[in-house]
Motif scaffolding. Structure first.
Motif, PDB file in Angstrom:
ATOM      1  N   CYS B  39     -10.270  23.234 -30.583  1.00 52.70           N
ATOM      2  CA  CYS B  39     -11.027  22.053 -30.189  1.00 52.70           C
ATOM      3  C   CYS B  39     -12.322  22.076 -30.976  1.00 52.70           C
ATOM      4  N   HIS B  41     -15.155  21.139 -29.590  1.00 47.81           N
ATOM      5  CA  HIS B  41     -16.201  21.389 -28.601  1.00 47.81           C
ATOM      6  C   HIS B  41     -15.490  21.673 -27.294  1.00 47.81           C
ATOM      7  N   LYS B  42     -16.051  22.569 -26.509  1.00 47.17           N
ATOM      8  CA  LYS B  42     -15.371  22.898 -25.249  1.00 47.17           C
ATOM      9  C   LYS B  42     -15.891  21.996 -24.132  1.00 47.17           C
ATOM     10  N   CYS B  43     -15.000  21.172 -23.572  1.00 49.78           N
ATOM     11  CA  CYS B  43     -15.398  20.314 -22.460  1.00 49.78           C
ATOM     12  C   CYS B  43     -15.646  21.190 -21.237  1.00 49.78           C
ATOM     13  N   TYR B  45     -15.060  20.894 -18.042  1.00 46.12           N
ATOM     14  CA  TYR B  45     -14.092  20.984 -16.943  1.00 46.12           C
ATOM     15  C   TYR B  45     -12.831  21.705 -17.383  1.00 46.12           C
ATOM     16  N   CYS B  46     -12.763  22.088 -18.666  1.00 51.70           N
ATOM     17  CA  CYS B  46     -11.490  22.463 -19.252  1.00 51.70           C
ATOM     18  C   CYS B  46     -11.117  23.908 -18.947  1.00 51.70           C
ATOM     19  N   PHE B  48      -7.994  24.947 -20.122  1.00 54.95           N
ATOM     20  CA  PHE B  48      -6.901  25.229 -21.062  1.00 54.95           C
ATOM     21  C   PHE B  48      -7.342  26.320 -22.025  1.00 54.95           C
ATOM     22  N   SER B  50      -8.378  27.057 -25.177  1.00 56.16           N
ATOM     23  CA  SER B  50      -8.817  26.314 -26.355  1.00 56.16           C
ATOM     24  C   SER B  50     -10.177  26.846 -26.754  1.00 56.16           C
ATOM     25  N   GLY B  95      -2.715  21.006 -26.060  1.00 55.69           N
ATOM     26  CA  GLY B  95      -3.772  21.928 -26.491  1.00 55.69           C
ATOM     27  C   GLY B  95      -4.800  22.117 -25.434  1.00 55.69           C
ATOM     28  N   GLY B  96      -5.979  22.444 -25.921  1.00 55.50           N
ATOM     29  CA  GLY B  96      -6.485  22.247 -27.272  1.00 55.50           C
ATOM     30  C   GLY B  96      -6.425  20.793 -27.730  1.00 55.50           C
ATOM     31  N   THR B  97      -6.686  20.671 -28.996  1.00 50.31           N
ATOM     32  CA  THR B  97      -6.671  19.356 -29.628  1.00 50.31           C
ATOM     33  C   THR B  97      -5.722  19.388 -30.822  1.00 50.31           C
ATOM     34  N   ARG B 168     -17.927  15.996 -22.422  1.00 52.39           N
ATOM     35  CA  ARG B 168     -16.798  15.568 -23.236  1.00 52.39           C
ATOM     36  C   ARG B 168     -17.395  14.783 -24.389  1.00 52.39           C
TER      37      ARG B 168
HETATM   38  S1  SF4 Z   1      -8.415  21.227 -24.486  1.00 50.93           S
HETATM   39 FE1  SF4 Z   1      -9.011  19.141 -24.065  1.00 50.93          FE
HETATM   40  S2  SF4 Z   1     -10.330  19.308 -22.306  1.00 50.93           S
HETATM   41 FE2  SF4 Z   1     -10.170  21.340 -23.166  1.00 50.93          FE
HETATM   42  S3  SF4 Z   1     -11.883  21.519 -24.531  1.00 50.93           S
HETATM   43 FE3  SF4 Z   1     -10.216  20.805 -25.744  1.00 50.93          FE
HETATM   44  S4  SF4 Z   1     -10.422  18.613 -25.692  1.00 50.93           S
HETATM   45 FE4  SF4 Z   1     -11.679  19.382 -24.062  1.00 50.93          FE
END
Ligand code: SF4
Ligand SMILES: Nc1nc2c(ncn2[C@@H]2O[C@H](COP(=O)(O)OP(=O)(O)O)[C@@H](O)[C@H]2O)c(=O)[nH]1
Ligand SMILES: [Mg+2]
Lengths: 637, 437
Positions: B39, B41-43, B45-46, B48, B50, B95-97, B168
């Motif tokens: 990703c 940038h790390k959101c 709330y995430c 996952f 990533s 993902g991830g992205t 985000r």
């Molecule tokens: S996986 Fe999705 S929610 Fe998590 S940091 Fe990456 S873009 Fe943001």
């Protein structure tokens, strides 16, 4: 041989145990290394045989030159290995000096006392078995409430006290100030205090000399028959009940048939002995001596601490003075944790654990109860709150049962209009208000020791809790004792914690029962979703009822999770609602995201969610978590 | 954090790998999930797996992913005899992205995938998750050429304040733009994700956000695969609306604990959800799972495979698989996963390995299946419960949930009522509990 019987008494943490250990290693020529080995021995024994050795009285020997103010420590004198405890002087060996030839041999019996006020009855029994007591006061803390309570109890029993100021190795020690406090509060001359460090050993030679010189010898026999006082007992899986006795008159021998004068029961003595601290069997115990007795006694219920043992063949005409039944002051229910009505076996496990524990501790009572909310359990009576905590912990740890405990209450006395007097240990048992003539509650004398600056706050707290101020004693320039008469119910739960927080930890307290007194008391019923939950009902003063009721409802609102419907909570006195609260309905219980990667974790979460529910009690359609039943304890301020 | 599970074979204990589950594969598997952990940038709330890649590990990652995919195909081929390349019905790259993967690497990845698997099944659903900032015509063309026919766009919100709360990073105006690029590039199926119950978000804020999302819809009656819509040609046929969840170990949860903001009240969240269902229905988007709404026929077949307890293969760090009753998760740490895959010739070190267990399988089936509108096949479920000695207790529990107004049991399928959808976890927990020993 000279005999000295004494106890060590102290406020908690002032160093009683440390001093007892120090005296053990300083006498009998038991080296620190041997002392450790002995400990190991007895632990092995415990492990192998599954028995518990609780040495309530330990006998050691000591050489003292009468009149000398400073004794040699036995540990500094060479003893013949394997001979300890040697009643005779040992041969001198390399390096260490021999015993002083002028020294005489003393048999010292330490009698252990339970430290807490809950057990003051037992403390007083133990003190009856002694002629003297060492009063330990921490030189960094000073005289505390239990110091005073224990010292006065010893004085009431005509014991000679040796005041000891402990922990003088610490930089913050102020022994002279503490000695002055002892003089001021207890009337024991400051110059009589012995300054010691139980930790480093400073002052121990002086203390041993004082024990031998200042404490009186046991009194002479008064009757020709045998009389021995039971001052403690414990249950040992291997030998049954082990009784601790102090012989006052005559002699006890192995093989003799004894009679308990209080219960009238007779037993054959199979073993007599002393703990040195290793158990050491002896053939007989004579006047002034202390030791243990085993007589094939199956349960502690057959033994009453305080009872007199005499010989069945030649019984004494009168027992030793003063036997009293221990009195349970605090009551609560124990229920098995997952004991819904459907699961009877948890109850059986609890019954087994309680029965087993009662073999070990005869001073708590239990009767089966059934509560609609909590299923089958036991109503138990305790000497005090600490006793309750100890029993609960032992049941959980030793008995392997998980317990839910209801709020502790005191015993009330209800006098009915027809003159009958009922002992009420459970608010749920109170009959309808129409048959009450008078409801009486236990009143205690409460002594609080505190630094002066907190007196105002403490007085406010005691006032709020219906305390009646009785007086004030100056301990030192900075500290005082406040004296109150106060209902026991007002102090059984959180009073001590509150006192500690008001006084930043410096306040201490002690109490004893004075009697029962009538007041405007009321029973407050709690209704959850319209159903009365008797396990949540409480007795309190009428003037506090609204407040206490509301307080409880607020706590319940926090503790009971939201359901899918709205839950009204009500507090009522005799059908009249005095307070109400509402638990709003839960609006949702759903995880937003659940995909392939979440399956295992989510499953575990849901299983836990359900597990958590198992530990709740269903009242009608409302699930009440066990914590909620403790909410009634929180009196708020 | 994630340790590989130890497995004991013939008295010897060794770390588990994906081979343990894959060797058990004996029936055709039709779904594949692949995880791209990068990703930009790390959101907040995430939760996952990533991270922001500062070392350009994309090429090495792609190599390892290809190696793992080939291994998966080998096992799949054994389980579907007669096909040189085992056919798949759904592929999902998440993902991830994934859209952050460079087009040249995408090209290699898709070529390898098409070489390993047969992606020509009619109705194939091949989804790639995209971040609106990273969608370019070039990327879309590459995806399209490799068989991708569905994009899932992380929109989350159209309100910059709320996007900021979530940490985000994207310009909401890029969402319709990215959808149009996808549509123009020939990606016929498009979906967006939205989040509600964001701290500070009012019911009206959410209704506005959702209306904006729904305004991007494919006009009713135009059918799947047609482009067009109210905002240009980039309409969507599918919307996922998630209530914000405070997952452990996320920045959002820490900020909540620190008191930086308050979580949306329960009642508000429930109200938002109810409005979501209503507004979506008005626009022809039916709820087919708790948080997923689609025009008729536009449901995500890949996600349905999860909820229907079907088998799927997994590739990439932290990806989880369900094969022949086994569940496991590839280790998440990129380097651990890459090294493991390289050393073993395509097998990933495995964590949280759960070998087949009929009791667990049924519990999971109930938990997942109850979430979808089509519900659970009652007879099949009871038959499975029968062999565990739980048939009657399970039936009684289901009926109890019906009496509470949460579940419909009649008609052969067990389906949540509207109210039941709000309490899906409670219903699942109760149904599952009859299986617990
Ligand atoms: S996986 Fe999705 S929610 Fe998590 S940091 Fe990456 S873009 Fe943001
Ligand atoms: N420094 C120092 N600490 C001591 C001394 N005597 C006891 N203590 C410490 O005080 C604490 C309480 O002692 P303990 O004997 O358990 O007290 P009891 O509760 O009266 O039995 C323990 O941490 C001991 O190590 C002493 O003479 N000097
Ligand atoms: Mg101690």
């Amino acid at each position: 041989m000279h005999i000295r019987n004494f106890s060590i008494i102290a406020h908690i943490d002032h160093g009683k145990s440390t001093l007892a250990d120090r005296l053990l290693t300083s006498t009998n020529a038991v080296s620190e290394r041997e002392a450790r080995e002995q400990m190991l021995d007895s632990m092995d024994l415990e492990r192998e045989r599954g028995i518990t050795i609780k040495a309530s009285a330990v006998t050691v020997t000591h050489h003292h030159v009468p009149g000398s103010k400073l004794d040699q420590l036995e540990s500094d004198v060479e003893a013949t290995p394997g001979e300890a405890p040697a009643p005779a002087p040992a041969k001198p060996k390399k390096g260490k000096p021999a015993y002083d030839p002028r020294s005489e041999l003393y048999m010292l019996n330490f009698i252990d006392t339970p430290g807490h006020v809950d057990f003051s009855y037992e403390v007083s029994r133990a003190l009856t078995a002694c002629e003297g007591a060492i009063l330990v006061v921490d030189s960094t803390q000073g005289v505390e409430a239990q110091t005073v309570a224990n010292a006065f109890m010893a004085m009431e029993n005509n014991l000679t006290l040796i005041p000891v100021v402990n922990k003088i190795d610490l930089p913050s020690a102020d022994p002279d100030r503490v000695a002055m406090e002892i003089e001021q509060v207890l009337g024991l001359p400051a110059e009589d205090c012995i300054y010691v460090s139980a930790k480093s050993g400073i002052g121990i030679p002086e203390l041993l000399a004082a024990i031998c010189d200042r404490l009186p010898a046991p009194r002479q026999p008064e009757v020709s028959q045998t009389r021995a006082l039971i001052f403690d007992s414990h249950y040992d899986d291997y030998r049954g009940v082990v009784i601790y006795i102090r012989v006052f008159d005559g002699r006890l021998r192995v093989g003799e048939k004894i009679r308990m004068m209080g219960t009238g029961r007779t037993f054959q003595v199979t073993e007599l002995g002393k703990y040195t601290p290793k158990p050491m069997k002896v053939e007989s115990l004579g006047p002034g001596e202390t030791g243990y007795l085993v007589a094939n006694i199956k349960t502690l219920k057959d033994v009453r601490v305080g009872d007199t043992i005499t010989l069945d063949t030649d019984p004494a005409p009168k027992p030793l003075p003063g036997y009293k039944e221990p009195r349970q002051m605090v009551f609560c229910d124990f229920y098995p944790t997952s004991g819904s009505a459907a699961k009877g076996n948890d109850f059986e496990e609890l019954r087994e654990a309680i029965t087993k524990l009662s073999l070990n501790d005869a001073s708590f009572t239990f009767v089966p109860v059934h509560s609609e909310a909590l299923g089958f359990g036991f109503r138990c009576g305790f000497l005090g709150l600490l006793h309750m905590d100890i029993i609960q912990e032992r049941l959980e740890r030793e008995g392997g049962v998980e317990i839910i405990q209801t709020a502790p209450t005191v015993t009330y006395e209800l006098e009915k209009t027809d003159g009958e007097v009922l002992q009420i240990t459970n608010p749920a048992e109170l009959p309808d208000g129409s048959v009450w003539k008078e409801l009486r509650e236990p009143i205690v004398r409460l002594d609080i020791m505190t630094p002066k600056e907190f007196i105002g706050d403490i007085m406010a707290m005691c006032g709020n809790r219906r305390g009646i101020y009785k007086g004030q004693t100056v301990v030192s320039e900075s500290r005082q004792i406040l004296e109150y008469e106060i209902p026991l119910a007002e102090i059984i739960y959180d009073f001590f914690d509150k006192l500690k927080s008001i006084t930043r930890g410096y306040g201490t307290m002690d109490y004893h029962l004075l009697g029962f007194k009538a007041d405007r008391l009321a029973k407050v019923d709690i209704l959850v979703n319209g159903d009365p939950v008797e396990a949540l009902s409480l007795i309190c003063h009428r003037d506090n009822a609204e407040y206490r009721g509301r307080q409880l409802l607020v706590r319940l609102r926090e503790e009971i999770p939201r359901h899918q419907f709205e839950i009204p909570l009500q507090a009522a006195i005799g059908g009249k609602i005095i307070a109400r609260e509402t638990i709003k309905s839960m609006r949702k219980n759903v995880t937003a995201k659940c995909y392939g990667g979440d399956v295992s974790r989510k499953r575990k979460l849901l299983e836990k969610q359900k597990e958590g529910k198992k530990r709740m009690k269903a009242i009608g359609s409302v699930e009440i978590p066990q914590e909620a039943f403790m909410a009634v304890l929180d009196q708020g301020e | 954090m994630h340790q590989t599970t130890a497995i004991t074979v013939g008295g010897q204990s060794r770390p588990a790998t994906s081979e343990d589950g894959l060797s058990a594969l004996s029936t055709p598997v039709r779904s594949l999930y692949a995880h791209v952990p990068f990703c930009f940038h790390k959101c907040h709330y995430c939760d996952f797996y990533s991270f922001v890649d500062s070392q350009d590990r994309q090429p090495a990652f792609t190599d390892a992913l290809i190696s793992e995919i080939r291994t998966l195909a080998r096992h799949a081929r054994r389980a579907s005899p007669g096909s040189a390349r085992p056919p798949l019905d759904t592929v999902f790259v998440g993902g991830g992205t994934p859209s952050l993967l460079r087009p040249d690497l995408w090209h290699r990845l898709l070529a390898a995938l098409n070489e390993a698997f047969d992606l020509s099944a009619p109705g194939l659903e091949f989804t790639v998750e995209c971040n609106p900032e990273t969608v370019t015509p070039e990327l879309i063309a590459t995806l399209r050429a490799g068989g991708v026919n569905r994009v899932s766009m992380g929109a989350q919100s159209f309100n910059t304040t709320h996007l900021k709360t979530l940490e985000r990073w994207h310009d909401p105006e890029n969402v319709p733009r990215a959808l149009e690029i996808a549509a123009a590039g020939g990606i016929p199926r498009r979906s967006i994700d939205l989040i509600f119950a964001i701290p500070g978000q009012s019911l009206t804020d959410w209704e506005t956000d959702l209306a904006r999302g729904l305004s991007l819809c494919t006009p009713a009656g135009r059918g799947i695969g047609r482009s067009g819509g109210l905002e240009g040609s980039g309409g969507v046929e599918h919307i996922s609306c998630y209530a914000l969840t405070y997952e452990p170990n996320t920045a959002m949860t820490r900020r909540l604990a620190r008191g930086e903001f308050a979580a949306a009240p329960d009642d508000l969240e429930a109200r938002m959800y109810e409005r979501t269902v209503e507004l979506c229905a008005e626009r022809g988007f039916g709820r087919y799972e708790v948080s997923n709404f689609a025009q008729p026929g536009a449901e995500s077949r890949h996600n349905l495979a999860y909820w229907r307890q079907q088998q799927w293969l997994a590739a990439g760090p932290s990806a989880s698989a369900h094969v022949a009753g086994w569940r496991w998760k590839n280790v998440p740490r990129l380097t651990d996963w890459m090294q493991g895959v390289e050393r073993s010739g395509g097998y990933a070190p495995a964590a949280d390995v759960e070998p087949p267990d009929p009791r667990r399988a049924l519990a999971e089936r109930l938990m997942m299946g109850v979430r979808i509108a089509e519900g659970l096949p009652g007879h099949e479920i009871l038959a499975a419960a029968e062999s565990l000695g739980a048939r009657d207790t399970l039936r009684r529990e289901a009926e109890r949930q019906e009496r509470k107004g949460l579940l419909r049991v009649s008609g052969g399928r067990w389906t949540l009522t509207d109210r039941g959808f709000l309490f899906a976890d409670g219903v699942a927990a109760e149904l599952m509990s009859v299986l617990q020993r």
